[in-house]
Design an enzyme around this catalytic site. Structure first.
Site, PDB file in Angstrom:
ATOM      1  N   TRP A   1       0.702  -1.441   0.108  1.00  0.00           N
ATOM      2  CA  TRP A   1       0.178   0.090  -0.078  1.00  0.00           C
ATOM      3  C   TRP A   1       0.871   1.299   0.073  1.00  0.00           C
ATOM      4  CZ3 TRP A   1      -4.870   0.231  -1.786  1.00  0.00           C
ATOM      5  CH2 TRP A   1      -5.446  -1.105  -1.750  1.00  0.00           C
TER       6      TRP A   1
ATOM      7  N   ASP B   1      -2.333   6.941   5.731  1.00  0.00           N
ATOM      8  CA  ASP B   1      -3.378   6.108   5.174  1.00  0.00           C
ATOM      9  C   ASP B   1      -3.596   5.211   6.448  1.00  0.00           C
ATOM     10  OD1 ASP B   1      -4.982   4.112   4.275  1.00  0.00           O
ATOM     11  OD2 ASP B   1      -3.396   3.655   2.583  1.00  0.00           O
TER      12      ASP B   1
ATOM     13  N   LYS C   1     -13.052  -1.790   6.250  1.00  0.00           N
ATOM     14  CA  LYS C   1     -12.573  -2.357   7.254  1.00  0.00           C
ATOM     15  C   LYS C   1     -13.216  -2.142   8.477  1.00  0.00           C
ATOM     16  CE  LYS C   1      -8.860  -2.161   4.103  1.00  0.00           C
ATOM     17  NZ  LYS C   1      -8.938  -3.661   3.158  1.00  0.00           N
TER      18      LYS C   1
END
Lengths: 360, 360
Positions: free
Chosen positions: B102, B172, B196
């Site tokens: 990521w 993030d 999530k």
């Protein structure tokens, strides 16, 4: 309890059987033990949901094989940027028709990326009609021609497909998609936010001819490049899975009802009921030219605008919700998308008659 | 019927009481006669839902008043572009920490808009740890410093907050937001996809300090300008209304359970159970450095990788779903977000013990 009819311009009324199915499947999608919201977008369950939604949309709209169907986010507003970023392909100018607020939003954003030639405008009569094709001044070197086939705010719909020769035709169909059959092959790109005739807000459908994919200009954010989404079957990033599921349920429902031809017949009947009533009344009026009267969004005016507040108050008491017109147009607006039953239009007219008798 | 536990990395398991509430309110939100999906985003009903969701998130995370909370679309992938487009503010370089897939996605996109200085990388040990702050080579002229506090794929979490002086810190937090308290004031911008710990896919939360809004570079698509969304309270365009509603239900649920401190305690206990078992076993192992073991995403390996397929098959038969590791890491991955009950972790360990006895 009074039956509720919801005339919101969007997010808007959904088929009650679809909502009921979503309710019944909420805790456990078909024995999977998971809610659709809990599924990995890469798992076989969700992949089957997405594939079926796409197949059903292709069937409903008779989408040719050389068109990609993309399930994106960001609404029409994101398309306003993505269209010039992807379709200019080295050209410097694009043609836009101006029929109202949504056309203007598309024009304003495009003007940040290219020269915009407004081919015709109905601003001269306050956006109450659509200029005929004979009035359009098309630029043969335009990268594409863009128009808004239904102005949600003004209630102006274009029922014919413009002829643009070899110049790709791009259309914002947000507020009438699935309301009538369309010849997709006449278009280079069709886009629509889902929140009128398709499903919940947060999903945007793009139908794009494949030769127009892969030409994003340098510096285009990756998420704004059609190619990324096309190459990854709309799964480059996590898509709005539940909204795609809901859209799929709506597609299945519309197919079951007979597809877009059946939708069109219903929508003609519903819209005619209301327009006929408006035209026969001295108390209410439609501001829109007869040939361009939207079947989806029907603005209307009370002769005495000082009664607007009272009208809305009493309508609400009668279970007729969200009838207030957009502030830029004033008056009232009844949005009667596919999922609005004819009983809703009949109830609205009954109330309007009663209100007229009370105040005329 | 076997109880199902869903270890998907996202979209992921949601609290069952929240799903049940959404089910019960699906056809008629609190007597309004409308589903939340059918409400105009400008109507008083939905405005109250959005305002309450924001207030509850502010309360949960103790977000200071000089931070805007934005409800956007497009996921972390869209933020990868929006961050450089908005935060460069005339500067030409930005600092990025590289701790895995990521981070790399964020770096690759930023590199299209500016010079990226990778302050440190854990690529040397296959992204199984996070470099200590002492190893970071910060550029004092960087426009901002970006890091990924939990790598969903690698299972590497950073539990400390980097010190970057006057250079804005951007994070993030997609895969651990709401799993533990955070000092928001240490950050310039925090972003997270909802799918999530927050709610359904299709909603992205951005928490941004207000002095960083209003500096988008020329040519930024309007929908990628934080100012547009901040000035319009995330209602510049139609927001993903149902996803915001679901997020609001989750926020309320987490508050009721005691907020983020309570979440953290639960998550410590759940993660410790699984890591302790992995460390005690000669059959399974965790590839991640002890100090960086994620509490949310726990990759683990079978000593004999040829048994992976059999493990997954039997796990599925035991109602333990979506345990396959990401293809870039291999092995297994158990994602145990807030909504995974401890019973799910216990059931997983019981199965793992049984499988070990069968094959060791």
């Amino acid at each position: 309890m009074t039956q509720i009819f919801n005339f919101s311009a969007g997010p808007a009324v959904l088929p009650q059987v679809v909502l009921a199915q979503a309710r019944d499947e909420m805790m456990d999608w078909r024995g999977s033990g998971m809610s659709v919201m809990e599924m990995s977008h890469r798992g076989k369950e969700f992949l089957s949901i997405a594939a079926e939604a796409e197949a059903d949309l292709r069937s409903l709209m008779a989408i040719p094989d050389n068109y990609k169907v993309l399930f994106l986010q960001g609404g029409a507003h994101s398309q306003f940027s993505m269209i010039p970023l992807n379709l200019l392909r080295g050209k410097t100018a694009a043609d836009y028709l101006n029929t109202g607020i949504w056309s203007e939003k598309a024009i304003d954003e495009a003007a940040r990326f290219c020269e915009v030639n407004v081919v015709a405008s109905s601003a001269d009569r306050n956006f109450t009609y659509a200029p005929a094709q004979s009035e359009w001044r098309l630029n043969p070197d335009a990268a594409y021609v863009h128009y808004t086939s239904n102005e949600t705010i003004g209630g102006v719909e274009i029922f014919w497909t413009p002829e643009t020769g070899d110049v790709p035709l791009v259309c914002d169909m947000s507020s009438h998609i699935l309301s009538r059959p369309i010849d997709v092959s006449r278009y280079a790109l069709i886009y629509a936010g889902a929140q009128k005739n398709i499903g919940p807000a947060g999903l945007t459908i793009v139908i794009v001819r494949d030769d127009l994919i892969g030409h994003a200009q340098a510096g285009t954010p990756t998420m704004m490049d059609y190619q990324i989404h096309a190459d990854n079957d709309s799964m480059y990033n996590t898509p709005p899975t539940f909204a795609i599921y809901m859209a799929g349920l709506v597609f299945k429902h519309v197919l079951k009802l007979g597809g877009l031809a059946a939708m069109e017949q219903n929508n003609i009947v519903k819209a005619k009921l209301l327009y006929d009533y408006l035209d026969a009344s001295a108390f209410y009026s439609s501001p829109v030219a007869v040939d361009n009267r939207s079947r989806m969004n029907i603005p209307f005016m009370l002769k005495d605008a000082t009664l607007d507040g009272e009208f809305l108050k009493q309508a609400q008491q009668h279970g007729l919700l969200q009838l207030k017109g957009h502030k830029l147009v004033g008056g009232m607006r009844a949005s009667i998308y596919n999922a609005m039953p004819i009983e809703g239009v009949q109830a609205l007219i009954r109330f309007m008659q009663q209100f007229e008798q009370q105040y005329a």
